[in-house]
Scaffold this motif. Sequence first.
Motif, mmCIF file in Angstrom:
data_model
loop_
_atom_site.group_PDB
_atom_site.id
_atom_site.type_symbol
_atom_site.label_atom_id
_atom_site.label_comp_id
_atom_site.label_asym_id
_atom_site.label_seq_id
_atom_site.Cartn_x
_atom_site.Cartn_y
_atom_site.Cartn_z
ATOM 1 N N GLY A 37 1.481 -2.279 4.806
ATOM 2 C CA GLY A 37 2.551 -1.603 4.169
ATOM 3 C C GLY A 37 1.772 -0.473 3.611
ATOM 4 O O GLY A 37 0.329 -0.263 3.142
ATOM 5 N N SER A 38 2.967 0.855 2.545
ATOM 6 C CA SER A 38 1.867 2.063 1.690
ATOM 7 C C SER A 38 2.495 1.732 1.150
ATOM 8 O O SER A 38 3.579 1.642 0.372
ATOM 9 C CB SER A 38 1.729 3.447 2.615
ATOM 10 O OG SER A 38 1.194 3.184 4.229
ATOM 11 N N ASN B 233 2.861 4.465 -3.022
ATOM 12 C CA ASN B 233 2.445 6.196 -3.457
ATOM 13 C C ASN B 233 2.753 6.389 -5.362
ATOM 14 O O ASN B 233 3.752 5.694 -5.277
ATOM 15 C CB ASN B 233 3.047 7.592 -2.424
ATOM 16 C CG ASN B 233 2.473 8.282 -3.580
ATOM 17 O OD1 ASN B 233 1.415 8.408 -3.727
ATOM 18 N ND2 ASN B 233 3.262 9.889 -3.287
ATOM 19 N N ARG C 170 -8.215 3.870 3.404
ATOM 20 C CA ARG C 170 -6.963 3.226 3.024
ATOM 21 C C ARG C 170 -6.169 3.781 1.753
ATOM 22 O O ARG C 170 -5.148 4.360 2.095
ATOM 23 C CB ARG C 170 -7.083 1.980 2.939
ATOM 24 C CG ARG C 170 -7.634 0.936 3.616
ATOM 25 C CD ARG C 170 -7.559 -0.547 3.445
ATOM 26 N NE ARG C 170 -7.883 -1.262 2.485
ATOM 27 C CZ ARG C 170 -8.029 -1.712 1.308
ATOM 28 N NH1 ARG C 170 -6.008 -1.639 2.048
ATOM 29 N NH2 ARG C 170 -8.092 -1.749 0.308
ATOM 30 N N PHE C 171 -6.676 4.322 1.021
ATOM 31 C CA PHE C 171 -6.768 4.643 -0.820
ATOM 32 C C PHE C 171 -6.371 6.576 -0.608
ATOM 33 O O PHE C 171 -7.818 6.830 -0.436
ATOM 34 C CB PHE C 171 -7.116 4.237 -1.388
ATOM 35 C CG PHE C 171 -6.666 2.722 -2.061
ATOM 36 C CD1 PHE C 171 -5.603 1.700 -1.082
ATOM 37 C CD2 PHE C 171 -5.901 1.981 -3.190
ATOM 38 C CE1 PHE C 171 -5.169 0.630 -1.230
ATOM 39 C CE2 PHE C 171 -5.545 0.871 -3.221
ATOM 40 C CZ PHE C 171 -5.303 0.445 -2.148
ATOM 41 N N GLN D 29 -1.784 7.533 -3.049
ATOM 42 C CA GLN D 29 -2.113 7.202 -2.035
ATOM 43 C C GLN D 29 -2.539 5.711 -1.330
ATOM 44 O O GLN D 29 -3.469 5.801 -1.615
ATOM 45 C CB GLN D 29 -1.418 7.983 -0.355
ATOM 46 C CG GLN D 29 -0.793 7.535 0.357
ATOM 47 C CD GLN D 29 0.187 7.611 0.400
ATOM 48 O OE1 GLN D 29 1.612 7.799 -0.374
ATOM 49 N NE2 GLN D 29 0.883 6.159 1.265
ATOM 50 N N MET D 30 -1.430 4.546 -1.355
ATOM 51 C CA MET D 30 -2.467 3.368 -0.737
ATOM 52 C C MET D 30 -1.604 3.135 0.356
ATOM 53 O O MET D 30 -0.714 2.848 0.633
ATOM 54 C CB MET D 30 -2.219 2.295 -2.117
ATOM 55 C CG MET D 30 -2.589 2.812 -3.195
ATOM 56 S SD MET D 30 -2.022 1.350 -4.480
ATOM 57 C CE MET D 30 -0.707 0.608 -4.124
ATOM 58 N N ASN D 31 -2.972 2.862 1.864
ATOM 59 C CA ASN D 31 -2.396 2.297 2.989
ATOM 60 C C ASN D 31 -2.757 1.157 3.103
ATOM 61 O O ASN D 31 -3.862 1.001 2.798
ATOM 62 C CB ASN D 31 -2.767 3.942 4.202
ATOM 63 C CG ASN D 31 -1.616 4.617 3.799
ATOM 64 O OD1 ASN D 31 -1.013 4.725 3.436
ATOM 65 N ND2 ASN D 31 -2.634 6.088 3.436
ATOM 66 N N SER D 32 -2.377 1.066 4.713
ATOM 67 C CA SER D 32 -3.020 -0.665 4.615
ATOM 68 C C SER D 32 -3.328 -1.633 3.824
ATOM 69 O O SER D 32 -4.610 -2.169 3.718
ATOM 70 C CB SER D 32 -4.096 -0.392 5.507
ATOM 71 O OG SER D 32 -4.010 0.770 6.873
ATOM 72 N N LEU D 33 -2.264 -1.925 2.840
ATOM 73 C CA LEU D 33 -2.366 -2.846 1.992
ATOM 74 C C LEU D 33 -2.439 -3.854 2.699
ATOM 75 O O LEU D 33 -1.659 -4.447 3.449
ATOM 76 C CB LEU D 33 -1.196 -2.118 0.955
ATOM 77 C CG LEU D 33 -0.842 -0.870 -0.016
ATOM 78 C CD1 LEU D 33 0.370 -0.666 -0.235
ATOM 79 C CD2 LEU D 33 -1.971 -0.978 -0.995
#
Length: 122
Positions: A16-17, A19, A67-68, A82-86
Amino acid sequence: QVQLVESGGGLVQPGGSLNLSCAASGFTFSRYAMNWYRQAPGKERGLVARITSIGVSTYYADSVKGRFIISRDNAKNTVYLQMNSLKPEDTAVYYCHANVPPGDYGPRVSSWGQGTQVTVSS
């Protein structure tokens, strides 16, 4: 007095992501680099990402590269992460940080926000 107020943390599933936001006051925001750190239980606080004063240059820890994304809006005195593919290993308290002179006068002071918890778990 420098104030840094983080928001946007929470519980998210792996992949998940989230912000994160950090609202800054007490100094001329557009003049200084801003940082995001994190601290997981039992571990030292470490630098996650940094952005220069006008956002031209960024730095990322190897563990979050790709990812970030760190960004800033100097009109709103706010820095974002923004944090993606956590991943579960991203679980930590995330802190906004600035090394700035309060009121733009005098020596720089290392200033921290209160932190926001990010938990990555299914």
